[in-house]
Design an enzyme around this catalytic site. Structure first.
Site, mmCIF file in Angstrom:
data_model
loop_
_atom_site.group_PDB
_atom_site.id
_atom_site.type_symbol
_atom_site.label_atom_id
_atom_site.label_comp_id
_atom_site.label_asym_id
_atom_site.label_seq_id
_atom_site.Cartn_x
_atom_site.Cartn_y
_atom_site.Cartn_z
ATOM 1 N N ASP A 73 -5.436 2.549 -4.634
ATOM 2 C CA ASP A 73 -6.758 2.519 -4.000
ATOM 3 C C ASP A 73 -7.014 3.732 -3.114
ATOM 4 O O ASP A 73 -8.154 3.981 -2.729
ATOM 5 C CB ASP A 73 -6.988 1.219 -3.228
ATOM 6 C CG ASP A 73 -5.981 0.975 -2.109
ATOM 7 O OD1 ASP A 73 -5.027 1.768 -1.968
ATOM 8 O OD2 ASP A 73 -6.134 -0.032 -1.381
ATOM 9 N N ARG A 74 -5.988 4.518 -2.784
ATOM 10 C CA ARG A 74 -6.163 5.714 -1.967
ATOM 11 C C ARG A 74 -5.856 6.957 -2.807
ATOM 12 O O ARG A 74 -5.090 6.892 -3.767
ATOM 13 C CB ARG A 74 -5.231 5.686 -0.751
ATOM 14 C CG ARG A 74 -5.453 4.500 0.174
ATOM 15 C CD ARG A 74 -4.348 4.445 1.216
ATOM 16 N NE ARG A 74 -4.321 3.169 1.911
ATOM 17 C CZ ARG A 74 -4.599 2.989 3.190
ATOM 18 N NH1 ARG A 74 -4.930 4.023 3.934
ATOM 19 N NH2 ARG A 74 -4.542 1.790 3.740
ATOM 20 N N SER A 114 0.824 -1.202 0.000
ATOM 21 C CA SER A 114 0.000 0.000 0.000
ATOM 22 C C SER A 114 0.862 1.258 0.000
ATOM 23 O O SER A 114 1.713 1.441 -0.852
ATOM 24 C CB SER A 114 -0.978 -0.022 1.181
ATOM 25 O OG SER A 114 -1.907 1.028 1.113
ATOM 26 N N HIS A 115 0.656 2.130 0.982
ATOM 27 C CA HIS A 115 1.317 3.433 1.024
ATOM 28 C C HIS A 115 2.672 3.385 1.726
ATOM 29 O O HIS A 115 3.304 4.429 1.907
ATOM 30 C CB HIS A 115 0.416 4.424 1.756
ATOM 31 C CG HIS A 115 0.022 3.967 3.130
ATOM 32 N ND1 HIS A 115 -0.887 2.959 3.340
ATOM 33 C CD2 HIS A 115 0.425 4.357 4.353
ATOM 34 C CE1 HIS A 115 -1.030 2.758 4.639
ATOM 35 N NE2 HIS A 115 -0.244 3.598 5.266
ATOM 36 N N ASP A 169 -0.610 1.445 -4.783
ATOM 37 C CA ASP A 169 -1.424 0.465 -5.507
ATOM 38 C C ASP A 169 -2.729 1.045 -6.037
ATOM 39 O O ASP A 169 -3.564 0.323 -6.581
ATOM 40 C CB ASP A 169 -1.698 -0.768 -4.655
ATOM 41 C CG ASP A 169 -2.515 -0.465 -3.410
ATOM 42 O OD1 ASP A 169 -2.284 0.597 -2.792
ATOM 43 O OD2 ASP A 169 -3.376 -1.283 -3.027
ATOM 44 N N ASP A 184 -1.825 6.576 -3.964
ATOM 45 C CA ASP A 184 -0.823 5.768 -3.275
ATOM 46 C C ASP A 184 -0.264 4.711 -4.224
ATOM 47 O O ASP A 184 -0.594 4.671 -5.409
ATOM 48 C CB ASP A 184 -1.403 5.147 -1.998
ATOM 49 C CG ASP A 184 -2.355 3.996 -2.260
ATOM 50 O OD1 ASP A 184 -2.882 3.895 -3.385
ATOM 51 O OD2 ASP A 184 -2.585 3.200 -1.333
ATOM 52 N N LYS A 232 -11.641 -0.102 -2.531
ATOM 53 C CA LYS A 232 -11.588 1.352 -2.667
ATOM 54 C C LYS A 232 -10.855 1.660 -3.959
ATOM 55 O O LYS A 232 -10.034 0.883 -4.424
ATOM 56 C CB LYS A 232 -10.939 2.009 -1.457
ATOM 57 C CG LYS A 232 -9.655 1.381 -0.941
ATOM 58 C CD LYS A 232 -9.251 2.020 0.369
ATOM 59 C CE LYS A 232 -8.013 1.370 0.982
ATOM 60 N NZ LYS A 232 -8.304 0.083 1.637
#
Length: 567
Positions: free
Chosen positions: A297-298, A122-123, A295, A293, A394
């Site tokens: 999703d954010r 992720s982030h 991947d 981010d 998301k």
């Protein structure tokens, strides 16, 4: 297929005790652990594959993608070799191993795959000194539910061997089908390398009015935008969707080349790390800014002059303007979902629309049941994640396209839209304070003692005076969630203190940051009067923060002078 069949080997191994997925079937650890500990990655991949019932696994199709971080290519090769050895019939993989998390969810649902494996942390930072992760999404395209994560963990604790085809080699750069003949297999194993954007883009075309967005970005008085992919997976998506498809100038997109270390910065779309975008927006040249981010999703939204839209406000504003999106005009709006720590701004919109709000624990997996059962159309979290029932993840680019659709329909600036929303519904001042990298034992005792304090009956009714403010405790609890679909109960999801003026303090132990622990502290205060809508959030919330620090003693007990990150 050429030459003799590729051998399938069974390799002895020993279990690791620390491979409990943090939630949603995901394991996130320092990259050095995956890279250096013998069989650490194969153990977990075997545990994931073995969690799929044998009859469902044999000959099935799965999707594999990554955010392009360091170790992804090696890990992708291992996943392919093990999938083949475990009877998977076909893998769909993004070109060069790249697929955003929303795209993986999209493809799983489109082709009715058995699930997907996403290589992402992720982030979190990348590179050899960063973090790496493996995430398992199930057949509905969403993160694995807790029952599946528990099964993976139980398998990982007793694993004795894993299956692999070490001689199987694929070309991740070549689009198209590659087939391999395996020993003792009646059918060839197939790998299909696909364009990482195309299938997902086709879905977006069915949701949005692309002509309206294109007119906004290219017509008279066009909106100048700045979009930062932060050297993560979203570079190809930003260029193909926003630039090629919707007409934004090529220089609208920055940091679009995926890098293994994300350019040396955490790929985290917030005001702390997306500083390149923030500085560009502060100049006043651009009317809309967004960052993603690693991947995809954010996301983060900025207006002209760096006007920041908080994730909770963004969720509420999207909810209030869903009529701007053709998908929702056609499908209708059935309900909203938000994680418990997310601000209650969404609830006020839901009340005005007469639709229910489902308050869940943190973690996108809790929304999947709601969407699968037709209860929820839109959901989001304060951690910069928003999505709808078009997927079970998301979706950062979807959220950006929603915002562009709203801007096109309302013909206002980002700031004007936000201020109009506050004028109608009131403003929820909100901040999250992260205390990262703590000793797990320390965090356990802090949360244990805090729970004993705030859930004691005598705590309700207590008053706290800070400056000119007096806060009276109206309600406290340790949040638990009963899934309205299947009745599953999830306990100990955070401590809540709700004051008589509807202000909130929340303490939550995060399980998503690897070997160390994080305590997150959330503060929220509501202001109805428009004359009070121009204050700095931290200034408004400082009395609540003072109360939180006093009752938790978090600085004294951790030796910290303040939080690691404030969002």
């Amino acid at each position: 297929m050429e030459g003799s069949p590729i051998p399938v080997l069974t390799v002895p191994t020993v279990p690791y005790e620390d491979q409990r997925p943090a939630g949603g079937g995901g394991l996130r650890r320092p990259t050095g652990l995956f890279e250096g500990q013998r069989n650490y990655l194969p153990n977990f991949i075997q545990s994931v594959l073995s969690s799929i019932d044998l009859r469902d696994r044999q000959g099935c199709t799965m999707v594999v993608g990554s955010d392009g971080r360091y170790f992804s290519r090696t890990a992708t090769e291992i996943v392919v070799q093990m999938a083949a050895a475990n009877g998977i019939g076909r893998l769909i993989i993004g070109q060069n191993g790249i697929l955003s998390t929303p795209a993986v969810s999209c493809i799983i649902r489109k082709i009715k795959a058995a699930g997907g494996i996403i290589l992402t942390a992720s982030h979190c930072p990348g590179g050899p000194g960063g973090e790496f992760g493996v995430k398992f999404n199930v057949a509905n395209g969403g993160p694995a539910p807790d029952v599946v994560s528990d099964k993976i963990y139980q398998i990982s604790k007793t694993i004795e061997e894993y299956a692999i085809c070490p001689d199987l080699r694929i070309d991740l750069s070549r689009l198209g089908r590659q087939e391999f003949d395996l020993e003792n297999k009646f059918k060839p194993f197939r790998v299909e390398i696909v364009d990482p954007v195309d299938i997902y883009l086709n879905l977006l075309r069915t949701i949005f009015d692309f002509n309206a967005i294109k007119s906004l970005l290219t017509g008279p008085g066009q909106l100048k935008i700045r979009v930062d992919a932060m050297h993560g997976v979203m570079g190809p998506y930003v260029r193909k969707v926003l630039c090629d498809e919707l007409g934004a100038p090529a220089n609208s997109a920055i940091n679009c080349v995926p890098l293994e270390d994300f350019g040396g910065q955490p790929p985290d779309p917030n005001l702390t790390y997306a500083t390149t975008l923030l500085e560009a927006m502060k100049g006043g040249e651009y009317g809309f800014g967004a960052a993603f981010d690693a991947d995809g999703d954010r996301y983060m939204i900025l207006g002209r002059n760096g006007f920041f839209v908080s994730p909770s406000d963004s969720l509420a504003i999207i909810a209030a303007n869903l009529s701007c999106i053709p998908y929702f005009r056609q499908m209708g709006v059935r309900g909203f979902g938000r994680s418990m720590p997310t601000s209650m701004a969404l609830d006020r919109v839901a009340k005005s629309m007469k639709v229910p709000v489902y308050e869940t624990p943190a973690g996108w997996r809790f929304f999947s049941n709601l969407m699968d059962s037709g209860r929820c159309s839109l959901c989001g979290e304060e951690s910069f994640g928003t999505g709808s029932d078009h997927l079970r993840e998301k979706d950062g680019l979807w959220a950006v396209l929603v915002w562009l659709s709203i801007l096109a329909a309302r013909k206002q600036s980002v700031e004007e839209i936000v201020r109009d929303h506050w004028a109608r519904f009131g403003r929820h001042y909100y901040c999250r304070f992260d205390y990262e990298g703590l000793e797990p034992k320390t965090t356990y005792y802090i949360m244990r003692d805090l729970e004993a304090l705030v859930t004691d009956k005598s705590f309700v009714g207590q008053q706290f005076a800070v400056g000119n403010h007096v806060y009276s405790v109206a309600k406290t609890d340790c949040f638990e969630y009963v899934d309205p679909v299947d009745g599953t109960v999830t306990k100990k999801q955070g401590l809540r203190i709700i004051f008589s003026d509807a202000s909130r303090l929340i303490f939550r132990l995060s399980s998503s940051s690897g070997m160390r622990a994080t305590i997150r502290l959330y503060a929220e205060s509501y202001e109805r009067d428009p004359s009070g809508h121009d204050q700095e959030p931290q200034a408004v919330l400082s009395p609540l923060i003072a109360i939180a620090l006093k009752i938790s003693q978090i600085h004294e007990r951790t030796g910290r002078r303040g939080p690691t990150v404030i969002t």
